[in-house]
Structure formats: C-alpha cells, structure tokens
Write a protein that holds these residues in place. Structure first.
Motif, PDB file in Angstrom:
ATOM      1  N   MET A  16      45.601 -71.822  71.866  1.00  0.00           N
ATOM      2  CA  MET A  16      44.811 -70.924  72.662  1.00  0.00           C
ATOM      3  C   MET A  16      45.268 -70.992  74.111  1.00  0.00           C
ATOM      4  SD  MET A  16      41.167 -71.938  71.073  1.00  0.00           S
ATOM      5  CE  MET A  16      40.121 -70.662  71.668  1.00  0.00           C
ATOM      6  N   ASP A  17      45.371 -69.859  74.735  1.00  0.00           N
ATOM      7  CA  ASP A  17      45.787 -69.787  76.121  1.00  0.00           C
ATOM      8  C   ASP A  17      44.542 -69.660  76.985  1.00  0.00           C
ATOM      9  OD1 ASP A  17      47.300 -69.570  78.368  1.00  0.00           O
ATOM     10  OD2 ASP A  17      47.633 -67.423  78.134  1.00  0.00           O
ATOM     11  N   HIS A  18      44.362 -70.596  77.907  1.00  0.00           N
ATOM     12  CA  HIS A  18      43.160 -70.612  78.731  1.00  0.00           C
ATOM     13  C   HIS A  18      43.460 -70.222  80.171  1.00  0.00           C
ATOM     14  CE1 HIS A  18      40.275 -72.141  75.868  1.00  0.00           C
ATOM     15  NE2 HIS A  18      41.251 -72.892  75.385  1.00  0.00           N
ATOM     16  N   THR A  19      44.258 -69.177  80.346  1.00  0.00           N
ATOM     17  CA  THR A  19      44.518 -68.733  81.711  1.00  0.00           C
ATOM     18  C   THR A  19      43.388 -67.864  82.236  1.00  0.00           C
ATOM     19  OG1 THR A  19      45.782 -66.864  80.858  1.00  0.00           O
ATOM     20  CG2 THR A  19      47.005 -68.866  81.418  1.00  0.00           C
ATOM     21  N   ASN A  20      42.727 -67.108  81.374  1.00  0.00           N
ATOM     22  CA  ASN A  20      41.606 -66.274  81.783  1.00  0.00           C
ATOM     23  C   ASN A  20      40.321 -67.035  81.505  1.00  0.00           C
ATOM     24  OD1 ASN A  20      39.801 -64.287  82.386  1.00  0.00           O
ATOM     25  ND2 ASN A  20      40.284 -62.998  80.638  1.00  0.00           N
ATOM     26  N   GLU A  21      39.562 -67.323  82.547  1.00  0.00           N
ATOM     27  CA  GLU A  21      38.333 -68.092  82.394  1.00  0.00           C
ATOM     28  C   GLU A  21      37.122 -67.162  82.292  1.00  0.00           C
ATOM     29  OE1 GLU A  21      38.088 -71.358  81.922  1.00  0.00           O
ATOM     30  OE2 GLU A  21      40.262 -71.514  82.012  1.00  0.00           O
ATOM     31  N   GLY A  22      37.209 -66.172  81.461  1.00  0.00           N
ATOM     32  CA  GLY A  22      36.121 -65.223  81.308  1.00  0.00           C
ATOM     33  C   GLY A  22      35.141 -65.650  80.244  1.00  0.00           C
ATOM     34  N   VAL A  23      34.249 -64.749  79.948  1.00  0.00           N
ATOM     35  CA  VAL A  23      33.198 -65.015  78.972  1.00  0.00           C
ATOM     36  C   VAL A  23      33.785 -65.193  77.578  1.00  0.00           C
ATOM     37  CG1 VAL A  23      31.143 -64.026  77.898  1.00  0.00           C
ATOM     38  CG2 VAL A  23      31.490 -63.790  80.345  1.00  0.00           C
ATOM     39  N   LEU A  24      34.817 -64.437  77.235  1.00  0.00           N
ATOM     40  CA  LEU A  24      35.408 -64.568  75.907  1.00  0.00           C
ATOM     41  C   LEU A  24      36.030 -65.942  75.700  1.00  0.00           C
ATOM     42  CD1 LEU A  24      37.012 -61.057  75.384  1.00  0.00           C
ATOM     43  CD2 LEU A  24      34.908 -61.968  74.414  1.00  0.00           C
ATOM     44  N   LYS A  25      36.648 -66.486  76.722  1.00  0.00           N
ATOM     45  CA  LYS A  25      37.214 -67.835  76.609  1.00  0.00           C
ATOM     46  C   LYS A  25      36.112 -68.870  76.457  1.00  0.00           C
ATOM     47  CE  LYS A  25      41.468 -66.723  76.852  1.00  0.00           C
ATOM     48  NZ  LYS A  25      42.358 -66.909  75.729  1.00  0.00           N
ATOM     49  N   LEU A  26      35.009 -68.688  77.152  1.00  0.00           N
ATOM     50  CA  LEU A  26      33.886 -69.601  77.017  1.00  0.00           C
ATOM     51  C   LEU A  26      33.329 -69.545  75.600  1.00  0.00           C
ATOM     52  CD1 LEU A  26      31.855 -71.571  78.258  1.00  0.00           C
ATOM     53  CD2 LEU A  26      30.506 -69.587  78.955  1.00  0.00           C
ATOM     54  N   GLN A  70      34.991 -68.753  72.926  1.00  0.00           N
ATOM     55  CA  GLN A  70      35.953 -69.410  72.047  1.00  0.00           C
ATOM     56  C   GLN A  70      35.816 -70.924  72.125  1.00  0.00           C
ATOM     57  OE1 GLN A  70      39.716 -67.808  73.277  1.00  0.00           O
ATOM     58  NE2 GLN A  70      39.538 -66.019  71.955  1.00  0.00           N
ATOM     59  N   ASP A  71      35.545 -71.450  73.302  1.00  0.00           N
ATOM     60  CA  ASP A  71      35.342 -72.886  73.442  1.00  0.00           C
ATOM     61  C   ASP A  71      34.071 -73.326  72.719  1.00  0.00           C
ATOM     62  OD1 ASP A  71      37.630 -72.974  74.972  1.00  0.00           O
ATOM     63  OD2 ASP A  71      36.555 -72.874  76.877  1.00  0.00           O
ATOM     64  N   ILE A  72      33.024 -72.535  72.820  1.00  0.00           N
ATOM     65  CA  ILE A  72      31.782 -72.847  72.106  1.00  0.00           C
ATOM     66  C   ILE A  72      32.012 -72.791  70.605  1.00  0.00           C
ATOM     67  CG2 ILE A  72      29.439 -72.014  71.652  1.00  0.00           C
ATOM     68  CD1 ILE A  72      29.340 -71.191  74.622  1.00  0.00           C
ATOM     69  N   THR A  90      36.884 -79.955  76.450  1.00  0.00           N
ATOM     70  CA  THR A  90      37.729 -80.150  77.624  1.00  0.00           C
ATOM     71  C   THR A  90      38.531 -78.912  78.015  1.00  0.00           C
ATOM     72  OG1 THR A  90      39.520 -81.001  76.247  1.00  0.00           O
ATOM     73  CG2 THR A  90      37.977 -82.608  77.181  1.00  0.00           C
ATOM     74  N   ALA A  91      38.525 -77.872  77.216  1.00  0.00           N
ATOM     75  CA  ALA A  91      39.375 -76.719  77.487  1.00  0.00           C
ATOM     76  C   ALA A  91      38.836 -75.829  78.599  1.00  0.00           C
ATOM     77  CB  ALA A  91      39.561 -75.887  76.220  1.00  0.00           C
ATOM     78  N   HIS A  92      37.540 -75.780  78.777  1.00  0.00           N
ATOM     79  CA  HIS A  92      36.951 -74.849  79.741  1.00  0.00           C
ATOM     80  C   HIS A  92      36.545 -75.604  80.997  1.00  0.00           C
ATOM     81  CE1 HIS A  92      35.238 -70.965  80.731  1.00  0.00           C
ATOM     82  NE2 HIS A  92      34.262 -71.621  81.304  1.00  0.00           N
ATOM     83  N   HIS A  93      36.943 -75.088  82.128  1.00  0.00           N
ATOM     84  CA  HIS A  93      36.581 -75.671  83.414  1.00  0.00           C
ATOM     85  C   HIS A  93      35.633 -74.729  84.126  1.00  0.00           C
ATOM     86  CE1 HIS A  93      39.639 -78.724  82.991  1.00  0.00           C
ATOM     87  NE2 HIS A  93      40.472 -77.767  82.604  1.00  0.00           N
ATOM     88  N   VAL A  94      34.523 -75.270  84.570  1.00  0.00           N
ATOM     89  CA  VAL A  94      33.531 -74.463  85.268  1.00  0.00           C
ATOM     90  C   VAL A  94      33.995 -74.239  86.694  1.00  0.00           C
ATOM     91  CG1 VAL A  94      31.144 -74.347  86.050  1.00  0.00           C
ATOM     92  CG2 VAL A  94      31.684 -75.347  83.828  1.00  0.00           C
ATOM     93  N   VAL A  95      34.020 -72.984  87.082  1.00  0.00           N
ATOM     94  CA  VAL A  95      34.389 -72.622  88.449  1.00  0.00           C
ATOM     95  C   VAL A  95      33.159 -72.009  89.092  1.00  0.00           C
ATOM     96  CG1 VAL A  95      35.883 -71.206  89.889  1.00  0.00           C
ATOM     97  CG2 VAL A  95      36.765 -72.221  87.780  1.00  0.00           C
ATOM     98  N   GLU A  96      32.683 -72.655  90.152  1.00  0.00           N
ATOM     99  CA  GLU A  96      31.487 -72.167  90.828  1.00  0.00           C
ATOM    100  C   GLU A  96      31.900 -71.295  91.992  1.00  0.00           C
ATOM    101  OE1 GLU A  96      27.673 -73.939  93.265  1.00  0.00           O
ATOM    102  OE2 GLU A  96      28.811 -75.227  91.927  1.00  0.00           O
TER     103      GLU A  96
END
Length: 86
Positions: A1-11, A13-15, A70-76
């Motif tokens: 999985m490519d995690h360059t886009n930190e959008g809702v769809l990636k989140l 997929q992580d869930i 660990t794949a998703h990083h929260v960006v505030e």
C-alpha cells in the motif's frame, strides 16, 4: 500500500488492516486453543497441526494490526482565526 496521500480513504484502509488483523488474531487464538485442547484430550495425533496453523495465523494477524497501526500518521492542521494576531 502506498501511503503518500493521507486522506480519508487511506485512513479507512488502515482501519480495515487493523480490523482484519484483529479477526485473524481471534481466529488464530481459537484454532491454537482448540488444537491444544483436542490434542490433550485425544493424546495427540492430527490435532497437533491446529496449534501450528493457529500460531501462524496469530503471527499474520499481529503483523496486520502492526501495519495498520503504524502506517497512518496524524497531521494536525491549525487554522488561524481571521483577524487574530500572535
């Protein structure tokens, strides 16, 4: 999985990875426990393959949970209020 886009769809997929991992952990635990219990009751035999398969499924489930966690990083993002000065 490519995690360059930190959008809702990636989140999502992580869930999904975490939930799949939890399901595999449960299945592996049930298989391992059932295999150990049946092997103890019947004196071994073919039921010893169930704990081996259960432990492999446990390992796979743990890896899925770890990867999803660990794949998703929260960006505030802090939006400054209009007209507010620092």
């Amino acid at each position: 999985m490519d995690h360059t886009n930190e959008g809702v769809l990636k989140l999502l997929q992580d869930i999904k990875e975490i939930l799949l991992g939890i399901a595999l952990l449960l299945l592996g635990g049930i298989l391992a426990g059932l295999g150990i219990g049946l092997a103890g009751l019947t004196g071994g035999g073919v039921f010893l393959l169930l704990p081996a398969a259960g432990f492999l499924i446990l390992l796979n489930g743990g890896l899925h949970v770890w990867y999803g966690w660990t794949a998703h990083h929260v960006v505030e993002k802090i939006d400054e209020a209009e007209g507010a000065e620092r």
